[in-house]
Enzyme design. Structure first.
Site, PDB file in Angstrom:
ATOM      1  N   SER A   1      -5.216  -2.262   4.297  1.00 47.42           N
ATOM      2  CA  SER A   1      -4.719  -0.896   4.180  1.00 47.42           C
ATOM      3  C   SER A   1      -4.179  -0.617   2.780  1.00 47.42           C
ATOM      4  CB  SER A   1      -3.598  -0.676   5.203  1.00 47.42           C
ATOM      5  OG  SER A   1      -3.018   0.592   5.044  1.00 47.42           O
TER       6      SER A   1
ATOM      7  N   ALA B   1       4.044   0.929  -6.073  1.00 41.84           N
ATOM      8  CA  ALA B   1       5.077   1.716  -5.396  1.00 41.84           C
ATOM      9  C   ALA B   1       4.489   3.093  -5.110  1.00 41.84           C
ATOM     10  CB  ALA B   1       6.333   1.824  -6.254  1.00 41.84           C
TER      11      ALA B   1
ATOM     12  N   CYS C   1       8.945  -0.204   7.123  1.00 46.38           N
ATOM     13  CA  CYS C   1       9.462   1.129   6.829  1.00 46.38           C
ATOM     14  C   CYS C   1      10.899   1.230   7.324  1.00 46.38           C
ATOM     15  CB  CYS C   1       8.618   2.206   7.513  1.00 46.38           C
ATOM     16  SG  CYS C   1       6.883   2.182   7.033  1.00 46.38           S
TER      17      CYS C   1
ATOM     18  N   THR D   1       3.157  -6.862   1.370  1.00 47.44           N
ATOM     19  CA  THR D   1       3.550  -7.222   0.006  1.00 47.44           C
ATOM     20  C   THR D   1       4.977  -7.768  -0.061  1.00 47.44           C
ATOM     21  OG1 THR D   1       4.254  -4.941  -0.389  1.00 47.44           O
ATOM     22  CG2 THR D   1       2.014  -5.534  -1.055  1.00 47.44           C
TER      23      THR D   1
ATOM     24  N   GLY E   1      -1.847  -9.685  -4.599  1.00 45.80           N
ATOM     25  CA  GLY E   1      -2.766 -10.413  -5.458  1.00 45.80           C
ATOM     26  C   GLY E   1      -2.599 -11.917  -5.344  1.00 45.80           C
TER      27      GLY E   1
ATOM     28  N   THR F   1      -6.130  -6.367  -2.886  1.00 45.85           N
ATOM     29  CA  THR F   1      -6.102  -6.152  -4.334  1.00 45.85           C
ATOM     30  C   THR F   1      -7.440  -6.453  -4.999  1.00 45.85           C
ATOM     31  OG1 THR F   1      -3.738  -6.679  -4.345  1.00 45.85           O
ATOM     32  CG2 THR F   1      -4.881  -6.799  -6.451  1.00 45.85           C
TER      33      THR F   1
END
Length: 304
Positions: free
Chosen positions: A22, A71, A131, A194, A218, A267
């Site tokens: 995503s 971000a 979130c 992440t 990454g 990535t």
């Protein structure tokens, strides 16, 4: 004879275990000119919310050694525009589309899950629990087992589609989080999201990102992701999707050995748009060269 690359992931029949992550593949259509979608197992849309979100101010992406910080701020079109503008493309593709979504309360998550449950072109759902919970002082759902369990349970009641929960690595014990989500009704877990990081401009003495911090992805995060997948695979019974720094077939196969039934490529797609397809093909070649009949035979086959 060619190896069997098929995977049954919580009821989703995938032609191979390679998916896109995503936030790195748009809504699928954006990459359709660069990737043969029928050569990958599934694709995951960028995160979706009830209302459209403009995202964070720029700069919001910066390259780092071995990866990147982003971000973006979960910029997306919102559920109404998604249904009107994005779903028609999904109907033309013979590859499972999984919709990643998020909310700020358990009720918002449940409402979105219910709306997505009604769309036949959506094969499965991926819940982003990284979130803040606005009802509990902004605590991130994915860092508290009770909060995460509430969200997953609410989504589970709202949908019968395969429900994948994406785990945050920014926790003390990822196994506790995984168990809470599995107990609440998750059909599968994807990990990792992440890692929180930042970059500083020495000349200006300011953060490079306007948001100050961002999500690190990454190759730099691959060792952390591998460790967490291995830990979680030993503790829960639901299938896992490995994410984090996958840029090659070798990387993907390492996640499979660690206990993942499938992987997501993120990535790498920014660098090579066809990365997911190339990784899937590379995995098949490796299995053929090494006499492995089925990719599923490698799941959790790490020898410790």
């Amino acid at each position: 004879m060619k190896p069997d690359m098929t995977v049954n992931l919580a009821g989703l029949e995938l032609r191979n275990p390679v998916m896109t992550a995503s936030g790195t593949f748009g809504y699928g259509r954006e990459f359709a000119d660069y990737v043969d979608l029928e050569k990958i197992g599934a694709f995951v849309t960028k995160g979706l919310s009830l209302k459209p979100r403009p995202g964070n101010p720029t700069p919001r992406i910066v390259e780092t050694p071995g990866g990147m910080l982003n971000a973006i701020g979960l910029q997306n079109v919102g559920i109404e525009a998604f249904i009107a503008e994005k779903v028609p493309f999904l109907a033309r593709v013979n590859t499972p589309a999984i919709v990643n979504f998020f909310g700020s309360t358990p009720e918002e998550y449940a409402e979105l899950a219910g709306r997505l449950d009604e769309i036949p072109q959506v094969a499965g759902l991926e819940v982003n629990i990284s979130c803040p919970n606005v009802k509990q002082g902004g605590i991130v759902f994915g860092t508290d087992p009770a909060c995460a369990g509430q969200v997953v349970a609410a989504c589970r009641r709202a949908t019968k589609k395969p429900l994948i929960v994406k785990l945050s690595p920014n926790v003390t014990d990822v196994v506790v989080m995984a168990q809470a989500c599995a107990d609440a009704g998750a059909d599968a877990l994807s990990l990792i999201n992440t890692l929180t990081g930042m970059a500083i401009d020495l000349k200006s003495r300011k953060p490079v990102l306007a948001n100050i911090t961002g999500g690190l992805s990454g190759p730099a995060i691959k060792p952390v992701a591998l460790r967490m997948v291995w830990q979680v695979s030993r503790a829960v019974q639901v299938p896992l999707i490995g994410i984090g720094g996958i840029t090659s077939a070798t990387d993907a196969l390492e996640f499979i050995l660690a206990g993942a039934s499938a992987v997501q490529v993120g990535t790498a797609s920014f660098i090579t748009p066809s990365a997911s397809q190339e990784i899937a093909q590379g995995m098949e070649r490796w299995l053929e060269e090494h006499g492995v009949a089925r990719v599923s035979d490698l799941v959790g086959a790490l020898e410790c």
